[in-house]
Design a protein around this motif. Structure first.
Motif, PDB file in Angstrom:
ATOM      1  N   LYS A   1       0.824  -1.200   0.000  1.00  0.00           N
ATOM      2  CA  LYS A   1       0.000   0.000   0.000  1.00  0.00           C
ATOM      3  C   LYS A   1       0.863   1.257   0.000  1.00  0.00           C
ATOM      4  N   ALA A   2       1.949   1.224   0.771  1.00  0.00           N
ATOM      5  CA  ALA A   2       2.847   2.386   0.815  1.00  0.00           C
ATOM      6  C   ALA A   2       3.493   2.624  -0.533  1.00  0.00           C
TER       7      ALA A   2
ATOM      8  N   ARG B   1       1.329   4.674  -2.938  1.00  0.00           N
ATOM      9  CA  ARG B   1       0.963   6.040  -2.607  1.00  0.00           C
ATOM     10  C   ARG B   1       1.638   7.024  -3.558  1.00  0.00           C
TER      11      ARG B   1
ATOM     12  N   LYS C   1      -1.549  19.472   4.460  1.00  0.00           N
ATOM     13  CA  LYS C   1      -2.779  18.822   4.032  1.00  0.00           C
ATOM     14  C   LYS C   1      -3.835  19.902   3.823  1.00  0.00           C
TER      15      LYS C   1
ATOM     16  N   ALA D   1       5.560   9.092  -0.760  1.00  0.00           N
ATOM     17  CA  ALA D   1       4.683   8.293   0.110  1.00  0.00           C
ATOM     18  C   ALA D   1       3.571   9.123   0.731  1.00  0.00           C
ATOM     19  N   LEU D   2       2.821   9.843  -0.111  1.00  0.00           N
ATOM     20  CA  LEU D   2       1.708  10.664   0.366  1.00  0.00           C
ATOM     21  C   LEU D   2       0.385   9.964   0.085  1.00  0.00           C
ATOM     22  N   ASP D   3      -0.516  10.052   1.039  1.00  0.00           N
ATOM     23  CA  ASP D   3      -1.854   9.508   0.818  1.00  0.00           C
ATOM     24  C   ASP D   3      -2.594  10.371  -0.199  1.00  0.00           C
ATOM     25  N   ALA D   4      -3.533   9.764  -0.897  1.00  0.00           N
ATOM     26  CA  ALA D   4      -4.301  10.497  -1.908  1.00  0.00           C
ATOM     27  C   ALA D   4      -5.073  11.644  -1.257  1.00  0.00           C
TER      28      ALA D   4
ATOM     29  N   TYR E   1      -3.163  18.738  -1.387  1.00  0.00           N
ATOM     30  CA  TYR E   1      -2.083  19.274  -0.559  1.00  0.00           C
ATOM     31  C   TYR E   1      -1.763  20.696  -1.011  1.00  0.00           C
TER      32      TYR E   1
ATOM     33  N   HIS F   1      -2.578  11.539  -6.455  1.00  0.00           N
ATOM     34  CA  HIS F   1      -3.241  10.279  -6.802  1.00  0.00           C
ATOM     35  C   HIS F   1      -2.271   9.143  -6.534  1.00  0.00           C
ATOM     36  N   ASN F   2      -2.803   7.994  -6.210  1.00  0.00           N
ATOM     37  CA  ASN F   2      -1.956   6.832  -5.937  1.00  0.00           C
ATOM     38  C   ASN F   2      -1.089   6.493  -7.141  1.00  0.00           C
TER      39      ASN F   2
END
Length: 742
Positions: free
Chosen positions: A10-11, A14, A39, A82-85, A88, A111-112
């Motif tokens: 999952k990481a 990202r 964020k 490694a940022l979540d969708a 920002y 986006h992922n």
């Protein structure tokens, strides 16, 4: 295990944001620019899924939503991985001279498995105007000739009202500041052909003065993770993470050779000393000279005053920049150091502060580097050694070697590293415990602590430690061993004037079990240099490994230097440096043989303990306790206390000033020999420059050695037996002669 793998996968999916900052006029990147990534939330605190224009216009920074802070690299870009969708906000956190009050930010939707690009283009519009002058007159048609002076003026849009706390310009050597406005620089053109002016325009952080830059005094920062390559700017201390953003500017021009003019009539002819050429080890010698001076008692005293008494105490710019690092190290050490007895907090804090001072200042490659361009150039000029350009550039691009693909190291240490290819490099705090049990700590390889034990040896021969021991014995109401009743010089002295130091002396006395003993130091003196102390406390000496040839080799080198200086001062002779080179190789070999056992830790521990002893003796209370001579101009306040104690006890009457000179000059000379890669040098130019560079130290050591021991190392006709005689033996013989005359 499956959950761990799923989390890792999952990481990996990202997204990321890459931010680039550059000048829109020239396209030049802005290096070390601070970028804050937040964020994105609405004013109502609701997370934003995309970049709504109306909401973005109303956005205000909230430190509680700060996701990361980064600094642009040499290409002007920084990556936030490694940022979540989600949405920002990337905010530029350095000043923009054209719009000082504006906040520049952009929104990006992550986006992922995708990287979003954000670009800040600022019209800094850097301008460099170069004019030439000859004999203080501006040159017509702006033509440049060898021998003329070139004047450069640097500006960016909107810099008019800004001071150095907001915007600063740093020019590369040999360009020097001209005037006080910080925008004008000048140099004299000494060769024909293409010339270049290079400078860095530095922009402060928003709401943060330049003097508050972080990282001062800490190990060299490497952008891109541990072990990444360093730029010349970083080595110069100009660009350190957390300090000012940097925009490079340059301008090229040509200098022509002057047409020779025929001269007639009576001419005066004079001879000058032999010319030499710059060598790539000049930066190392300069760093050694400046770093050892940074470890002096004067700087140590100023640091303690700044830390505990007056934050506005007058210190040099270099010490002010490093104070941030020393203060951080002090706070970290203070929380880890504890003493197992009561009422000793004052001494514990003093001990932690001294350790922090030595830790930060002994690292030869700690930021900011110990370069002072104006003073360093003047020192080289006095030694008749040409300055081959910026010492930081030479250090980064020519002298330091890369080992293990990314770690920068001194050439001598690089040779040692190549002998041990099977041993891994470990980075404290980033590896596993198993790695730390077997490996070379990167800090020891890339930023060695340059301290020589010879400093402690000469301080001990000068009776610094013995003076403090006598005082602590009197503090405990002890009569020295072997002293009959009524024969102790301190027995009838009243110590009430030392009452303000009671807590410090209590802690120092209680901590005796944790300090190095004279026996341990004595064995290490012998292991490093083949020298030893003389006295009842060090009898039955049984060393396992001694450097018996060091004294003879080192004194032979000093005698060769005396002969070399005579030749070098004769303008009709070209001095021969090959004998000096061979002697340097011999001393380097002997020193490297002794760099084992406790070499990595005992010298720094001894330095910490003796600095504290100097500080305690330098307190004003001891001026009243001991009968000091007020009219003698001792350079440091502890010294007259030691000489007073020697007078009371009937010890040697040689002033401690000579032993201090032996300690300072001996340390500088031996560091330059130990850490130079002399075993791989076969041309005499480097030995020639070494002899000239260290002339004040070499001749100062020779004079102090004669004053202390009676042996003159400057006379012709060396006596091998005298050269190899231990200093402690010579000092005992002089003391016996002194007592016989009395």
């Amino acid at each position: 295990m499956a959950n761990i793998k799923n989390a890792a996968a999952k990481a990996d999916l990202r997204g990321a944001v890459q931010v680039t900052v550059r000048d829109s006029v020239t396209g030049a990147p802005l290096v070390n620019a601070a970028i804050k990534l937040y964020k994105a939330h609405t004013l109502q605190g609701v997370p934003m899924a995309d970049c709504d224009v109306d909401e973005v216009k109303k956005w205000l920074p909230d430190e509680a939503l700060l996701a990361a802070t980064g600094f642009t690299g040499a290409d002007g870009a920084v990556l936030f991985p490694a940022l979540d969708a989600g949405a920002y906000i990337a905010a530029y956190d350095n000043i923009v001279p054209m719009r000082m009050d504006a906040l520049f930010y952009q929104c990006a939707v992550v986006h992922n498995n995708c990287t979003e690009n954000v670009c800040f283009d600022f019209a800094f519009n850097p301008q460099v105007d170069i004019q030439f002058e000859s004999n203080c007159r501006e040159v017509e048609n702006n033509c440049a000739f060898v021998g003329d002076k070139a004047n450069a003026e640097v500006h960016v849009d909107g810099d008019g009202p800004l001071g150095e706390d907001a915007l600063r310009i740093v020019a590369r050597s040999p360009w020097q500041p001209r005037g006080n406005d910080g925008h004008h620089f000048s140099t004299t053109m000494r060769r024909a052909g293409p010339q270049r002016f290079e400078a860095q325009v530095l922009f402060a952080r928003r709401g943060r003065p330049a003097g508050a830059a972080g990282g001062a005094g800490m190990p060299m920062a490497r952008s891109g993770g541990p072990g990444a390559s360093l730029t010349a700017d970083q080595l110069a201390g100009v660009v350190a993470p957390g300090s000012m953003a940097s925009l490079g500017v340059n301008s090229d021009f040509e200098a022509d050779q002057r047409v020779p003019q025929p001269i007639s009539g009576k001419l005066g002819v004079s001879l000058t000393r032999t010319e030499t050429e710059p060598t790539e080890d000049l930066p190392l010698w300069t760093l050694i000279r400046n770093s050892t001076e940074a470890l002096s008692f004067t700087n140590y005293l100023a640091f303690l005053d700044q830390l505990f008494c007056d934050a506005n105490v007058a210190v040099s710019d270099f010490e002010r920049l490093r104070f941030v690092g020393k203060n951080a190290a002090f706070n970290a050490i203070k929380s880890r150091r504890a003493l197992p007895f009561n009422d000793s907090d004052s001494y514990r804090v003093l001990k932690a502060a001294t350790e922090a001072f030595v830790m930060v200042n002994c690292g030869v490659l700690s930021l900011p580097l110990a370069f002072n361009p104006a003073e360093d150039a003047a020192y080289l000029d006095r030694r008749d050694i040409p300055n081959g350009g910026s010492l930081a550039d030479v250090l980064a691009n020519e002298y330091l070697e890369t080992v293990d693909g990314s770690t920068l190291a001194l050439p001598y240490l690089a040779v040692i590293r190549r002998k041990l290819p099977d041993i891994p490099i470990t980075i404290p705090g980033s590896g596993s415990e198993a790695d730390l049990c077997f490996g070379i700590i990167q800090e020891r390889l890339s930023n060695p602590c340059l301290i020589e034990l010879i400093w402690s040896y000469w301080m001990e021969e000068g009776m610094l430690v013995q003076t403090m021991n006598a005082i602590t014995q009197r503090f405990q109401n002890l009569r020295p061993a072997g002293t009959a009743l009524g024969q102790d010089p301190l027995a009838n002295t009243e110590i009430d004037m030392l009452r303000p130091l009671n807590n410090l002396l209590w802690g120092y006395t209680q901590d005796e079990q944790h300090r190095l003993t004279v026996v341990r130091r004595n064995y290490e003196y012998d292991h490093h240099y083949g020298v030893r102390l003389d006295g009842k406390a060090v009898q039955r000496f049984r060393p396992a490994d001694s450097r018996s040839k060091f004294l003879e080799a080192f004194h032979h080198l000093l005698r060769l230097l005396t002969s070399f200086y005579r030749q070098d001062d004769d303008t009709t002779v070209k001095a021969d440096a090959f004998p000096v080179l061979n002697a340097l190789k011999e001393v380097h070999l002997i020193l490297s043989q002794g760099a084992h056992n406790q070499f990595g830790d005992l010298p720094s521990t001894a330095r910490i303990e003796m600095l504290m002893q100097q500080w305690l003796l330098g307190r004003p209370e001891f001026r009243e306790f001991l009968p000091t001579r007020v009219m003698v101009a001792y350079p440091e306040p502890w010294m007259d206390r030691v000489d007073a104690m020697k007078k009371l006890q009937g010890w040697t009457d040689t002033s401690v000033m000579h032993f201090r000179s032996l300690a300072m000059f001996g340390e500088q000379l031996l560091l330059s020999i130990r850490y130079g890669n002399w075993s791989d040098i076969y041309e005499s130019t480097q030995a020639f420059n070494w002899a000239r560079f260290w002339r004040p130290q070499a001749q100062g050591y020779i004079h102090a050695y004669r004053a202390a021991t009676g042996v003159d190392l400057s006379v012709d006709g060396a006596d091998t037996a005298t050269d190899a005689t231990l200093p402690s033996v010579l000092l005992r013989q002089r003391l016996a002669a002194q007592q016989a005359r009395a």
